[in-house]
Design an enzyme around this catalytic site. Structure first.
Site, PDB file in Angstrom:
ATOM      1  N   GLY A  11      40.975  64.710  48.381  1.00 51.44           N
ATOM      2  CA  GLY A  11      41.959  64.135  49.289  1.00 51.44           C
ATOM      3  C   GLY A  11      43.302  64.029  48.580  1.00 51.44           C
ATOM      4  O   GLY A  11      43.574  64.763  47.620  1.00 51.44           O
TER       5      GLY A  11
ATOM      6  N   ILE B  31      44.558  61.839  46.482  1.00 50.73           N
ATOM      7  CA  ILE B  31      44.487  61.510  45.060  1.00 50.73           C
ATOM      8  C   ILE B  31      43.791  62.616  44.277  1.00 50.73           C
ATOM      9  O   ILE B  31      44.296  63.095  43.260  1.00 50.73           O
ATOM     10  CB  ILE B  31      43.764  60.165  44.844  1.00 50.73           C
ATOM     11  CG1 ILE B  31      44.541  59.029  45.513  1.00 50.73           C
ATOM     12  CG2 ILE B  31      43.576  59.887  43.352  1.00 50.73           C
ATOM     13  CD1 ILE B  31      43.788  57.720  45.576  1.00 50.73           C
TER      14      ILE B  31
ATOM     15  N   ARG C 236      35.853  53.649  44.758  1.00 52.68           N
ATOM     16  CA  ARG C 236      35.287  52.360  45.139  1.00 52.68           C
ATOM     17  C   ARG C 236      34.082  52.097  44.255  1.00 52.68           C
ATOM     18  O   ARG C 236      33.332  53.017  43.920  1.00 52.68           O
ATOM     19  CB  ARG C 236      34.869  52.343  46.618  1.00 52.68           C
ATOM     20  CG  ARG C 236      36.024  52.208  47.597  1.00 52.68           C
ATOM     21  CD  ARG C 236      36.660  50.816  47.513  1.00 52.68           C
ATOM     22  NE  ARG C 236      37.802  50.655  48.421  1.00 52.68           N
ATOM     23  CZ  ARG C 236      39.057  50.883  48.102  1.00 52.68           C
ATOM     24  NH1 ARG C 236      39.347  51.327  46.884  1.00 52.68           N
ATOM     25  NH2 ARG C 236      40.019  50.685  48.970  1.00 52.68           N
TER      26      ARG C 236
ATOM     27  N   GLU D   6      30.050  42.522  36.014  1.00 52.68           N
ATOM     28  CA  GLU D   6      29.532  41.880  34.808  1.00 52.68           C
ATOM     29  C   GLU D   6      28.597  42.798  34.029  1.00 52.68           C
ATOM     30  O   GLU D   6      28.571  42.786  32.788  1.00 52.68           O
ATOM     31  CB  GLU D   6      28.800  40.586  35.173  1.00 52.68           C
ATOM     32  CG  GLU D   6      28.348  39.776  33.953  1.00 52.68           C
ATOM     33  CD  GLU D   6      27.645  38.500  34.343  1.00 52.68           C
ATOM     34  OE1 GLU D   6      27.390  37.663  33.454  1.00 52.68           O
ATOM     35  OE2 GLU D   6      27.339  38.335  35.544  1.00 52.68           O
TER      36      GLU D   6
ATOM     37  N   HIS E 141      41.063  46.781  38.460  1.00 49.68           N
ATOM     38  CA  HIS E 141      41.519  47.342  39.743  1.00 49.68           C
ATOM     39  C   HIS E 141      43.040  47.545  39.744  1.00 49.68           C
ATOM     40  O   HIS E 141      43.770  47.010  40.573  1.00 49.68           O
ATOM     41  CB  HIS E 141      41.107  46.448  40.914  1.00 49.68           C
ATOM     42  CG  HIS E 141      41.055  47.188  42.218  1.00 49.68           C
ATOM     43  ND1 HIS E 141      40.808  46.557  43.412  1.00 49.68           N
ATOM     44  CD2 HIS E 141      41.238  48.509  42.516  1.00 49.68           C
ATOM     45  CE1 HIS E 141      40.832  47.453  44.397  1.00 49.68           C
ATOM     46  NE2 HIS E 141      41.081  48.634  43.874  1.00 49.68           N
TER      47      HIS E 141
END
Length: 395
Positions: free
Chosen positions: A143, A145, A228, A256, A269
């Protein structure tokens, strides 16, 4: 007058698109539109007044898209607005993966004495790395990116292979001809030294990279996830790293289970966290929401098709309906039964729903109200809206 509700801080450059003559911001509990970034809306009770939600970003997993569709709420996103920011972070992470710059920077801070330069020079070999040139990069998802990552990695001298069975025509034109196209994800997994994932999170892509995929990778391969978190099976990748079945993992999503492992790099993020990206996303989200409210035009929606039509008539009727046979005929018949002429009409379907724009020559507001009332009684119609053309609108 349109009412807009915001969640999160939206860049003022974007909010400035909502002119004060026609818009009010956070002044009503019954907004027409919502604009947000990362706020989770899955427990939010949407007022009946809401006709659209605009996400200032590409991902919409924080929005109950199915629920919105069923309620006739159009969900917009901003694909490509933050693409350059994410691409630069991916390229930086590739460089960090082969050159232990961060460790070197931290180590130099521990030195002391007048001969710091000599100490650094004498022990710099402990931070020797390798080069990206000549290494093989696999890009899963081409896409906005993924295409930019592929192109820039090629310019760095890497051998790039891309995989995306759903690549759009526009994106295909933007990708360098030197980027090889894989027809199977296994080709990327088995052959590449670095693998970076850039696909949206859906039911089909959750744990796209799991135990079966990790076992195909080289034991020196480095996996990267800036799409994601759920796209990569966290437990599986930790096990693969600890068992030295892959060389390392870099992710932009904190968990974690991933912490305190020298072969795993976790970023907080940061993908779209640049001033430029936040401004671009806010502008695009605001423009898409404003265009929809003022003209009914849909562009860059995740749950409804793109539908555009020049707005030259006095009124426009927008209709969200179930994608069933004879719906267009029923809509046209209902409008004609009120002695109103249709100037123009366009319809597009997507899965179980469709979106229709109907421009009419009628100028009487009472007749327009009668049209919306009659159409709303149709069991197959989810939402009807009437828009009066504003000659001063930027659209």
């Amino acid at each position: 007058m349109f009412q807009i509700k915001t969640f999160n801080a939206i860049a003022p450059e974007g909010m400035a698109r909502f002119d004060q003559e026609n818009y009010r911001i956070n002044e009503s509990d019954e907004p027409d539109g919502i604009i947000l970034r990362s706020q989770k809306l899955h427990e939010y009770q949407f007022p009946e007044s809401v006709v659209a939600v605009a996400r200032a970003g590409a991902g919409t997993n924080n929005i109950p898209v199915k629920k919105c569709t069923e309620q006739g709420i159009v969900v917009f996103n901003t694909p490509g607005a933050n693409a350059n920011a994410v691409k630069e972070l991916v390229v930086a992470s590739l460089l960090i993966a082969v050159r232990p710059m961060v460790q070197g920077i931290e180590w130099v801070q521990t030195l002391s004495g007048r001969d710091v330069e000599e100490q650094a020079e004498a022990q710099k070999n402990q931070f020797a790395g390798t080069e990206l040139e000549g290494k093989k990069l696999g890009v899963i998802g081409l896409g906005s990116i993924g295409a930019m990552v592929a192109n820039d990695a090629y310019r760095l001298g890497m051998e790039v292979t891309g995989y995306d069975p759903y690549v759009s025509v526009d994106t295909a034109w933007s990708i360098s001809r030197r980027v090889r196209r894989a027809t199977d994800i296994k080709e990327v997994l088995t052959n590449c030294d670095f693998i970076t994932v850039h696909v949206p999170l859906t039911d089909q892509t959750k744990h796209l990279i799991g135990p079966d995929e990790l076992v195909l990778m080289k034991n020196t391969a480095h996996l990267m996830n800036f799409a994601r978190g759920e796209i990569v099976d966290t437990e599986a990748v930790v096990k693969a790293v600890n068992e030295e079945r892959i060389g390392g993992f870099t992710t932009d999503f904190a968990d974690e289970k991933l912490l305190h492992n020298e072969k795993i790099t976790v970023l907080p993020h940061l993908g779209a966290s640049t001033e430029e990206a936040e401004v671009n996303c806010a502008k695009m989200a605001a423009r898409g929401l404003k265009r929809f409210l003022e003209t009914g035009v849909i562009k860059r929606s995740v749950n409804f098709p793109n539908v555009e039509m020049a707005f030259d008539s006095p009124y426009r009727i927008t209709i969200i309906n179930k994608n069933v046979p004879n719906m267009l005929g029923s809509i046209a018949s209902d409008i004609a039964s009120l002695d109103v002429n249709i100037d123009n009409m366009v319809n597009r379907g997507k899965d179980d729903y469709a979106y229709t724009l109907v421009d009419v020559s009628e100028t009487d507001p009472q007749k327009i109200a009668a049209i919306t009332e009659k159409l709303a009684q149709n069991e197959g119609i989810v939402r009807v809206r009437a828009i009066k053309r504003d000659e001063e609108s930027e659209f």
